[in-house]
Design an enzyme around this catalytic site. Structure first.
Site, short mmCIF file in Angstrom:
data_model
loop_
_atom_site.label_atom_id
_atom_site.label_comp_id
_atom_site.label_asym_id
_atom_site.label_seq_id
_atom_site.Cartn_x
_atom_site.Cartn_y
_atom_site.Cartn_z
N GLU A 126 0.78 -1.14 -0.02
CA GLU A 126 0.09 -0.08 -0.14
C GLU A 126 0.90 1.12 -0.09
O GLU A 126 2.19 1.12 0.25
CB GLU A 126 -0.93 0.06 1.24
CG GLU A 126 -1.98 -1.30 1.27
CD GLU A 126 -2.73 -1.05 2.52
OE1 GLU A 126 -2.61 -0.25 3.37
OE2 GLU A 126 -3.60 -2.03 2.62
N PRO A 127 0.11 2.31 -0.24
CA PRO A 127 1.02 3.58 -0.14
C PRO A 127 2.08 3.83 1.05
O PRO A 127 2.88 4.11 0.96
CB PRO A 127 0.10 4.90 -0.38
CG PRO A 127 -1.07 4.19 -1.00
CD PRO A 127 -1.14 2.64 -0.60
N ASN A 128 1.29 3.37 2.23
CA ASN A 128 1.99 3.49 3.59
C ASN A 128 2.64 2.26 3.83
O ASN A 128 3.00 2.08 5.35
CB ASN A 128 1.45 4.23 4.60
CG ASN A 128 1.01 5.70 3.97
OD1 ASN A 128 1.90 6.53 3.37
ND2 ASN A 128 -0.45 6.02 4.14
N ASP A 239 7.59 -16.87 0.93
CA ASP A 239 8.72 -17.77 0.84
C ASP A 239 8.73 -18.57 -0.25
O ASP A 239 9.53 -19.06 -0.86
CB ASP A 239 8.55 -18.53 2.28
CG ASP A 239 8.81 -18.01 3.50
OD1 ASP A 239 9.54 -16.87 3.43
OD2 ASP A 239 8.31 -18.63 4.74
N GLY A 340 29.49 2.68 -25.37
CA GLY A 340 28.42 3.90 -25.84
C GLY A 340 27.48 2.76 -26.35
O GLY A 340 26.25 3.38 -26.23
N GLU A 363 9.06 -8.04 -4.30
CA GLU A 363 8.91 -9.09 -3.31
C GLU A 363 9.89 -9.14 -2.08
O GLU A 363 10.50 -10.13 -1.65
CB GLU A 363 8.99 -10.51 -4.10
CG GLU A 363 7.84 -10.63 -5.28
CD GLU A 363 7.32 -12.05 -5.54
OE1 GLU A 363 7.62 -13.21 -4.75
OE2 GLU A 363 6.94 -12.04 -6.51
N1 COS Z 1 6.48 -18.08 7.97
C1 COS Z 1 5.51 -17.98 9.23
N2 COS Z 1 5.42 -17.13 9.83
C2 COS Z 1 5.94 -15.88 9.88
C3 COS Z 1 6.98 -15.62 8.89
C4 COS Z 1 7.38 -16.74 7.99
N3 COS Z 1 7.85 -16.61 7.06
N4 COS Z 1 7.51 -14.45 8.92
C5 COS Z 1 7.06 -13.83 10.12
N5 COS Z 1 6.12 -14.86 10.53
C6 COS Z 1 5.15 -14.60 11.75
C7 COS Z 1 6.07 -14.14 12.94
O1 COS Z 1 6.65 -15.56 13.72
C8 COS Z 1 5.29 -13.46 14.07
O2 COS Z 1 4.40 -14.22 14.57
P1 COS Z 1 4.06 -14.03 16.07
O3 COS Z 1 3.33 -12.89 16.03
O4 COS Z 1 3.13 -15.30 16.47
O5 COS Z 1 5.44 -14.11 16.83
C9 COS Z 1 4.42 -12.60 12.94
O6 COS Z 1 4.46 -13.49 11.82
C10 COS Z 1 4.87 -11.37 12.74
O7 COS Z 1 6.65 -11.34 12.51
P2 COS Z 1 7.42 -10.22 12.45
O8 COS Z 1 7.18 -9.55 14.00
O9 COS Z 1 8.67 -10.73 12.06
O10 COS Z 1 6.86 -9.34 11.54
P3 COS Z 1 7.43 -7.59 11.13
O11 COS Z 1 6.39 -6.89 10.99
O12 COS Z 1 8.63 -7.30 11.90
O13 COS Z 1 7.75 -8.04 9.38
C11 COS Z 1 8.98 -8.62 7.71
C12 COS Z 1 8.66 -9.04 9.10
C13 COS Z 1 9.60 -7.31 7.53
C14 COS Z 1 9.92 -9.88 7.33
C15 COS Z 1 7.83 -8.64 6.63
O14 COS Z 1 7.19 -7.55 6.95
C16 COS Z 1 8.22 -8.53 5.33
O15 COS Z 1 8.39 -9.58 4.59
N6 COS Z 1 8.15 -7.45 4.58
C17 COS Z 1 8.50 -7.37 3.25
C18 COS Z 1 7.34 -7.34 2.35
C19 COS Z 1 7.37 -7.73 1.02
O16 COS Z 1 7.93 -8.59 0.57
N7 COS Z 1 6.67 -6.84 0.20
C20 COS Z 1 6.84 -6.98 -1.20
C21 COS Z 1 5.49 -6.89 -1.75
S1 COS Z 1 4.69 -8.39 -2.17
S2 COS Z 1 5.08 -8.37 -3.94
#
Ligand code: COS
Length: 391
Positions: A126-128, A239, A340, A363
């Site tokens: 999203e934007p934010n 993943d 070039g 991603e």
């Molecule tokens: N598989 C299963 N569970 C997961 C997980 C995974 N790969 N990654 C995180 N979780 C779980 C954590 O264990 C946590 O669970 P609990 O609350 O029960 O402890 C919960 O999800 C929140 O995880 P976390 O606190 O690590 O979340 P954050 O907000 O710190 O964010 C990142 C983690 C930065 C890794 C995540 O926001 C991310 O991947 N951001 C990038 C997003 C992206 O790829 N955007 C591109 C757009 S899609 S094209």
């Protein structure tokens, strides 16, 4: 390098390479120039059953895994990653349904994706809320047999072109990441509209649009898994799909080497082809070694992921990180070797270098990949992860 792929895997690779050579190569520059979505190529890929490589046979797919899908993405990317991302983003949109859909949802939505009749897309950003995926503000409120969605998704690949959207929205803002839920939204749902096609540095033939939800009503049956599972659906999806971005990086790197090596053999300076200069040979040697290392990590990573281990986040992130940083470097060096001419639009490496940049961003930026790898690594060494020896 021989990776001892199965006969079937080699066939997939060859078929994708043939489509890339015959259908993509002749039009890639024009598609880029006109910023035109490659519908004709999507149709060809659909007829070749490519969209179903990773989808089980019972839902109309070929029953392969991430590796099979990545082999196809790699070969398409050798010629054009605007095409390969349009193809791969359909998988990104379908994975939430494949991983968390119930029998009815899978039966309804996966066969058209597998057959290439409908493209899918994934709506998280999203934007934010970019890297901070837990910070999304789009809401979904239950209303009888429906959910009502409000909010805007940004930079959605295949936005406007896809028929099926996996959307992450907050059902309970007070719970943060645990208050997010995942939904299937069909194009044409009332209150679901698209923004204008974005103007981009690279991958210009691919479609990137906003998804705008204004009191958009969808059936409650389109909730994936349970309320509150949206963040987990997202992370598990990413993943599975991040190796596909790595495959784009490997293919793109190989394509840039193809161009630079061919050029170096024919470009004469100081009375001999520049390929005879050690400075150029060393650059090509590094480009080839780095690309082969990325490919080896990609294939090994895919095989590991396809064996369905419990935890794959670190490995998926490592593959994406290494292959896409490699692609940025290799395409930049390809432009350098071609000097070039490389900088001119009439040679394809100019587009390749522009295209490569997005691989380090989408991603999950490569900084986020490093966060994921680092956090998982620390968990291993603090004994918080099962089955791992602690140093
Ligand atoms: N598989 C299963 N569970 C997961 C997980 C995974 N790969 N990654 C995180 N979780 C779980 C954590 O264990 C946590 O669970 P609990 O609350 O029960 O402890 C919960 O999800 C929140 O995880 P976390 O606190 O690590 O979340 P954050 O907000 O710190 O964010 C990142 C983690 C930065 C890794 C995540 O926001 C991310 O991947 N951001 C990038 C997003 C992206 O790829 N955007 C591109 C757009 S899609 S094209």
């Amino acid at each position: 390098m021989d990776y001892f792929l199965s006969e079937e895997q080699l066939m997939i690779k060859e078929l994708a390479a043939q489509i890339a050579r015959e259908k993509v190569l002749p039009v890639r520059a024009e598609l880029d120039e006109k910023e035109e979505f490659p519908w004709e190529i999507m149709r060809v890929l659909g007829e070749a059953d490519m969209f179903g490589l990773y989808i089980p046979e019972e839902y109309g797919g070929l029953g392969g895994g991430i590796l099979e899908n990545c082999l196809a993405i790699e070969e398409l990317s050798r010629v054009c990653i605007a095409v390969s991302v349009s193809f791969a983003a359909s998988g990104l949109g379908a994975y939430p349904i494949l991983l968390y859909g119930n029998a009815e949802q899978k039966q309804k939505y996966l066969p058209p994706v597998a057959g290439g009749k409908s493209l899918a897309a994934f709506g998280l950003t999203e934007p934010n809320a970019g890297s901070d995926a837990g910070g999304i503000q789009t809401t979904a409120v239950k209303d009888g047999d429906s959910y009502i969605l409000n909010g805007t998704k940004q930079w959605i690949t295949n936005g406007g072109e896809a028929e099926i959207y996996s959307i992450i929205a907050m059902t309970d803002r007070s719970r943060g990441a645990r208050g997010a839920s995942a939904f299937i939204v069909e194009k044409g749902a009332p209150g679901f509209n698209f923004g204008k096609k974005e103007k981009k540095m690279g991958i210009r033939a691919s479609a990137t649009r906003e998804l705008i939800f204004e009191d958009c009503r969808i059936p409650a049956a389109n909730l994936l898994a349970r309320e509150g599972m949206g963040f987990i659906v997202t992370m598990k999806t990413l993943d599975k799909s991040r190796p596909g971005i790595a495959a784009q990086g490997v293919g793109l790197s190989q394509g840039a080497i193809d161009e630079a090596a061919t050029y170096a053999k024919s470009r004469v300076q100081f009375g001999k082809p520049i390929a005879a200069q050690q400075a150029i040979q060393h650059m090509l040697a590094d480009m080839t070694t780095q690309t082969e290392a990325a490919r080896a990590l990609l294939y090994a990573g895919c095989k590991f992921l396809d064996s369905n281990p419990k935890s794959i986040s670190k490995e998926a992130a490592m593959v994406k990180l290494f292959a896409t940083d490699t692609a940025m470097k290799v395409t930049t060096d390809a432009v350098q070797i071609m000097g070039g001419y490389g900088y001119m639009r009439e040679y394809p490496v100019e587009k390749m270098m522009r295209d490569a940049k997005i691989l380090q961003i989408y991603e999950g930026t490569n900084q986020i990949q490093r966060n994921v790898i680092g956090l998982e690594l620390i968990k291993e060494y603090t004994g918080k992860k099962e089955g791992v020896a602690v140093g």
